[in-house]
Design an enzyme around this catalytic site. Structure first.
Site, PDB file in Angstrom:
ATOM      1  N   PHE A   1       1.243   5.147   0.840  1.00 31.70           N
ATOM      2  CA  PHE A   1       0.671   6.126   1.772  1.00 31.70           C
ATOM      3  C   PHE A   1       1.240   7.517   1.497  1.00 31.70           C
ATOM      4  CE2 PHE A   1       0.315   2.089   3.979  1.00 31.70           C
ATOM      5  CZ  PHE A   1      -0.904   2.164   4.633  1.00 31.70           C
TER       6      PHE A   1
ATOM      7  N   THR B   1       0.850  -1.188   0.000  1.00 34.33           N
ATOM      8  CA  THR B   1       0.000   0.000   0.000  1.00 34.33           C
ATOM      9  C   THR B   1       0.890   1.244   0.000  1.00 34.33           C
ATOM     10  OG1 THR B   1      -1.772  -1.157   1.148  1.00 34.33           O
ATOM     11  CG2 THR B   1      -1.850   1.226   1.195  1.00 34.33           C
TER      12      THR B   1
END
Lengths: 299, 299
Positions: free
Chosen positions: B192, B190
């Site tokens: 960020f 992921t």
């Protein structure tokens, strides 16, 4: 169900070929609503636990078709399903947009003032925060699946509990909708694809209505700046309308990218055919995922 | 923690300005791991229930910074957070990629053979299907949050239960990791962003290391084919490297699109400045979201 007049009476026409359509989730999932729209009300829905099993069910011939979510207006593209589209030799044969409507559902005989807790998938619970703010006495309880939570509260005959799910789930499990459309954001749509085994022979002529077809493809290029620009020129120079372009970095290959591209057109239409030939010259890899009637986006 | 020698002894240096960093989720969430990487180990994490509250916490000045997920290798871009980036006047000041590693965690004193059920967020449970196939006696139980499930099993001192979450969650709730990295797909990352209030004056000169900066922006164009091609020419003609391009249909405006675009470069660098000027001529709307040191994608 259609009826055909025969003689003086009416005879119920037997379904010529009952299609089976697999999807991920429990019966009553939003994918099942999409399956109904894409394969018709007579198709038999086959719920399966994972996306891989959904793809495999069509490859193995256990199901005639599959319906998968490909992107959502809040959560973006489902890359996992793009990966499966690249890996399995299935063809996109249709698309539809389903508005995600969350309803408060309870078992028969339970009224709103009885509800003390509400079960659903955490994503659905989180999309109905305003409802919980306005009803502070009601507790959120996480459950595995939206439709599965309706199944559970009806099977267990819970008197103090509700579930958040689609109207279809209420219908399937013979439960009642207590409050319609309790989601915070109504601009919540999911785009679904209908997949079948490849059937090249079936390709339709679309010279008369080419603008109604959409073609989806995936390609890779190295060294993005010049390369992507050239790839897009294949479409821009022929006035072909793109409806989606998305880059995705390739795993373990820094600076190499995969692109998802949809455009309005049919590969049998000369300009689209030439654009695809042109793109094939420029791309390292090019895979046509399918050509299908374009659906209204509903947005 | 740093130590500064003063005279003969050592004095613990007081933190000059303890930064508070908000994120969505419970303490121990993957966003907190990203927050630690982006804001340093001394920053104070502030868990909040929703993304809107995370953005508001910085706008209101209650927190110094926020960390939000923007895209995942399996699930795509988080459009909801792009919407908030457009709505709230915050600036992206950093990026990082976190590998999503799921661990089987239990309370102190509980061993693997005691485990009969495992709690976690359904998405995490679904990403560890192979573990459950290999351990048929263990039941999956849905819970609101990955880190929250570790909090619960340790607070309740459950003797027969485990949780699936990050190693950070095990650490925070003083639980033990029984099995590391039980996720099916290790290519699960992921990305960020670190957000702060806009600080135009703080812009860095980057003439010496321009290739280390990434700039993120959003723009809209009408009538995609020619228009997008022209917009991308602003970058291609100046040999600027794009690292992300993604289209998103605009709600209620058929055939109008919003684009997310990242490129390698700093707006103070002449070619980037000219490209942005060129793009501004062509786009209906253009918003610079931030310029920040490019992180390794880890893919």
């Amino acid at each position: 169900m259609e009826w055909t007049g025969v003689g003086g009476g009416q005879v119920k026409r037997a379904p010529v070929s009952l299609q089976t359509v697999s999807f991920q989730g429990e019966a009553g999932a939003f994918s099942q609503i999409a399956a109904r729209e894409l394969a018709g009300p007579d198709a038999m829905p086959v719920p399966l636990p994972t996306f891989v099993e959904v793809f495999e069910s069509v490859v193995n011939g256990k199901c005639d078709a599959a319906v998968i979510p490909i992107e959502n207006t809040l959560h973006g593209s489902v890359h996992e399903n793009y990966d499966h589209l690249l890996r399995f030799e299935l063809e996109i044969q249709g698309e539809t947009f389903v508005r995600i409507v969350h309803n408060l559902i309870a078992a028969e005989g339970v009224s709103f003032r009885d509800i003390r807790r509400v079960f659903s998938h955490p994503v659905a619970l989180n999309q109905c925060l305003r409802f919980f703010e306005n009803n502070r006495g009601i507790e959120k309880v996480s459950f595995y699946d939206t439709a599965g939570s309706v199944k559970m509260i009806t099977e267990e005959k819970l008197k103090d509990a509700g579930a958040i799910a689609s109207a279809a789930a209420a219908d399937i499990y013979k439960a009642r909708i207590l409050k319609k459309s309790i989601e915070d954001d109504r601009a919540n749509f999911t785009r679904f694809f209908l997949l079948r085994k490849q059937a090249r022979a079936r390709a339709r002529r679309s010279s008369d209505g080419a603008s109604l077809y959409k073609t989806s493809l995936v390609f890779t290029v190295r060294n993005i700046p010049g390369a992507l620009f050239k790839c897009l020129s294949a479409f821009a120079l022929r006035d072909l309308n793109m409806t989606k372009i998305e880059s995705r970095p390739l795993r373990g290959k820094p600076w190499e990218y995969l692109f998802y591209l949809d455009f309005i057109g049919h590969p049998e239409q000369p300009s689209a055919k030439n654009a695809l030939g042109h793109l094939a010259e420029l791309a390292d890899m090019l895979k046509l995922l399918g050509c299908y009637p374009a659906a209204k986006s509903g947005k």
